[in-house]
Design a protein around this motif. Structure first.
Motif, PDB file in Angstrom:
ATOM      1  N   TRP A 225      57.545  66.254 111.034  1.00 13.29           N
ATOM      2  CA  TRP A 225      56.986  66.761 109.782  1.00 13.29           C
ATOM      3  C   TRP A 225      57.227  65.788 108.640  1.00 13.29           C
ATOM      4  N   ASP A 226      58.458  65.276 108.564  1.00  9.01           N
ATOM      5  CA  ASP A 226      58.799  64.329 107.507  1.00  9.01           C
ATOM      6  C   ASP A 226      57.906  63.092 107.589  1.00  9.01           C
ATOM      7  N   ALA A 227      57.652  62.631 108.820  1.00  6.65           N
ATOM      8  CA  ALA A 227      56.838  61.428 108.991  1.00  6.65           C
ATOM      9  C   ALA A 227      55.459  61.607 108.383  1.00  6.65           C
ATOM     10  N   TYR A 228      54.891  62.813 108.505  1.00  6.91           N
ATOM     11  CA  TYR A 228      53.566  63.059 107.938  1.00  6.91           C
ATOM     12  C   TYR A 228      53.596  62.959 106.419  1.00  6.91           C
ATOM     13  N   PHE A 229      54.559  63.633 105.796  1.00 11.95           N
ATOM     14  CA  PHE A 229      54.637  63.607 104.338  1.00 11.95           C
ATOM     15  C   PHE A 229      54.961  62.200 103.828  1.00 11.95           C
ATOM     16  N   ILE A 230      55.867  61.516 104.518  1.00  9.83           N
ATOM     17  CA  ILE A 230      56.255  60.171 104.100  1.00  9.83           C
ATOM     18  C   ILE A 230      55.071  59.213 104.222  1.00  9.83           C
ATOM     19  N   ALA A 231      54.300  59.344 105.301  1.00  9.67           N
ATOM     20  CA  ALA A 231      53.120  58.490 105.475  1.00  9.67           C
ATOM     21  C   ALA A 231      52.112  58.711 104.357  1.00  9.67           C
ATOM     22  N   VAL A 232      51.969  59.946 103.913  1.00  9.67           N
ATOM     23  CA  VAL A 232      51.011  60.264 102.845  1.00  9.67           C
ATOM     24  C   VAL A 232      51.385  59.538 101.554  1.00  9.67           C
ATOM     25  N   GLY A 233      52.669  59.382 101.278  1.00  9.66           N
ATOM     26  CA  GLY A 233      53.076  58.623 100.096  1.00  9.66           C
ATOM     27  C   GLY A 233      52.996  57.125 100.303  1.00  9.66           C
TER      28      GLY A 233
END
Length: 577
Positions: A225-233
């Motif tokens: 989940w974190d990877a998705y949000f981090i990738a978006v930034g």
């Protein structure tokens, strides 16, 4: 608040990198933000004017990872020199001594004047202090090298200036891609960009793969989940690194398509059999029935991969073959939810373990499992709709081009069916989406009930009721929105993880949902308030008290997805300003 494609955005050029680094440096207090280096596992925190040196390791606390208990610099008379300034590449003591990295596992302390100073260190609590003089008739610097078992070797050196410059270049290269945002957001955006660079580690068993972890303090792994949000930034300044996060998150599906919860330096975590001993003990203390299940329980994270992929693909340079491969993996993971996580066979998948929700401490999971929740249903609808668009544009392995239209149609049809199931969770008398614990209604009033806005397909009356809830001080209208548990709920606790504090990721998802559901002004207001919260609290912490806007006591600082989503929201709000 619609997102503008990355190709139309300006990013900080090389001439601005030093300015961005200086802006970030203003936040590096060595308490809430450690001194570290991209890809390094070393981090330094201050204790007064002394430093404590730690390694950053999966499922090990800082107290278990002490490389040096104390490191300090004294003048020739033995008086401790104060830490006077911190920049991303250097810590300064007094006006003549500095500390910098000399590589990923090495650091250097050097003196700039003709005088001499004393560098002192204690290896472990209870050890005798050691010291070395540098400057004057001695070598101008000393290098500390960290071994694989946290042993430290010390040697004189004359290369400190070269190490300072090399470390400065590492950070200038990173800040050269810091996105441009509104003037009032620039300081915090620079710090958040530092956080993303600082939280980058290598996973040794994956070669030179770079994982931007949630935090080098306590969260050293790539959570799906974190990877998705981090990738978006990350996409706003380093789209290649953003794609690398998605590649890692999607690299290790099980044979039936399930994506693992965590990828870490010792392997992956994809079922309850993979849980660390500390996690099991925490669950036992909480009286959880899933501490020691009779059969392995799959562990994953909410299905937001296609949502993140679509955003990341707004950046330039994606290889079509890679994109099609990733879409194929996401499609198989979506199938897994319906084939293997619809545990009661009613057509609507459930969470079989709190960890798979990402909100594992929420009161929604206080009852028996499996748990049916409106957020999971909403994510599944959103993912099928995103997949329909992705397949139409890119295709997917092993889908031939001729099958794109049929595949997209199938995803949209399933989204329609899932939305119909989601609407059965609406409770008209209370004006809420309900969760079900093993089929029985859950009374908790939590932020998961707002996530159906993400579908963009709710009846207008339901949308208006949810928007009204955001304005209700008995529910979600706190001074700093949005609490993860409504104020009037008996389980509301403004300090306890998912039971009341504000999280940047849930705010960002609700803002996205408000825009999709016809309330762009409300979405922009929530985004603005979220950015104000991070700035008010002094940084992108893990979670925040909804009453004071300060970091909650148990929250990790310099948190990856909070930093990444600050960047994402700041870029979106800065367009056209």
């Amino acid at each position: 608040m619609s997102v503008v494609p990355v190709s139309t955005r300006r990013v900080v050029g090389r001439a601005d990198a030093a300015s961005a680094a200086a802006r970030a440096g203003a936040h590096l207090d060595l308490v809430r933000a450690p001194f570290t280096l991209p890809r390094s596992r070393i981090l330094m925190l201050r204790d007064g004017d002394r430093l404590r040196v730690h390694t950053s390791e999966y499922e090990r606390s800082l107290s278990e990872c002490v490389a040096l208990e104390a490191l300090e610099v004294c003048d020739s008379a033995g008086v401790t020199l104060p830490i006077t300034r911190v920049l991303p590449h250097v810590i300064e003591f007094g006006d003549q001594v500095s500390l910098t990295f000399a590589g990923a596992s090495t650091w250097s302390v050097g003196v700039r004047s003709s005088g001499d100073v004393l560098v002192c260190w204690t290896r472990q609590p209870g050890d005798e202090p050691e010291e070395i003089r540098i400057g004057g008739p001695h070598a101008a610097s000393v290098v500390f090298s960290l071994g694989p078992s946290r042993e430290v070797e010390v040697a004189p050196s004359e290369d400190h200036g070269e190490h300072v410059e090399a470390t400065r270049r590492v950070w200038l290269d990173w800040f050269a891609s810091c996105p441009v945002v509104r003037p009032d957001l620039q300081d915090m955006a620079a710090f958040c960009w530092w956080v993303l660079g600082a939280n980058t580690v290598e996973l040794p068993h994956l070669g030179d793969a770079r994982a931007v972890v949630p935090s080098k303090i306590g969260y050293v792994g790539l959570w799906q989940w974190d990877a998705y949000f981090i990738a978006v930034g990350l996409r706003h300044g380093d789209p290649e690194l953003a794609r690398e996060q998605l590649d890692l998150a999607l690299r290790f599906p099980t044979p039936d398509g399930q994506l693992p919860d965590v990828i870490h330096e010792e392997g992956i975590l994809a079922s309850s059999d993979d849980l660390p001993a500390a996690d099991r003990e925490t669950l036992r203390r909480a009286g959880s029935a899933v501490a020691d299940p009779s059969a392995p329980v799959p562990l994953t994270k909410p299905p937001l991969a296609a949502w993140a992929m679509r955003k990341v693909l707004e950046a330039d340079g994606a290889d079509p073959d890679w994109v099609r491969r990733m879409i194929g993996t996401i499609r198989r993971s979506q199938e897994w939810w319906f084939a293997h996580s619809d545990l009661d066979g009613d057509g609507l998948p459930e969470y079989g373990h709190p960890y798979s929700s990402g909100l594992d401490d929420s009161p929604v999971f206080d009852g028996p499992l499996p748990t049916t929740t409106p957020d999971l249903a909403a994510y599944l609808v959103r993912q099928d709709l995103e997949l329909a668009d992705l397949v139409e544009r890119w295709g997917a392995e092993p889908e031939p081009d001729a099958g794109r239209a049929a595949a997209a149609s199938a995803h949209r049809e399933r989204a329609r069916r899932t939305l119909a199931h989601l609407l059965t969770l609406w409770d008209e008398p209370t004006g809420r989406f309900r969760s079900l614990a093993a089929g029985r209604p859950v009374a908790s009033d939590t932020i998961v009930g707002l996530m159906p806005l993400l579908t963009g397909g709710l009846p207008e009356a339901i949308v208006e009721t949810l928007v009204t809830a955001l304005d209700d001080p008995r529910r979600f209208a706190t001074r700093w929105p949005i609490p993860t548990v409504a104020v009037g709920d008996p389980d509301h606790d403004p300090q306890r993880m998912w039971r009341g504090p504000v999280w940047v990721n849930t705010n960002a998802l609700v803002a996205d949902g408000l825009e999709r559901s016809g309330h762009p002004d409300r979405a922009r207001t929530l985004a603005e308030r979220t950015l104000e919260l991070v700035m008010h609290a002094g940084g992108p912490h893990e979670y925040f008290d909804p009453n004071t806007g300060e970091r909650a006591a148990g929250a990790t600082t310099a948190f990856g997805w909070s930093a990444a989503l600050f960047i994402d929201l700041a870029v979106a709000l800065s367009q056209g300003d």
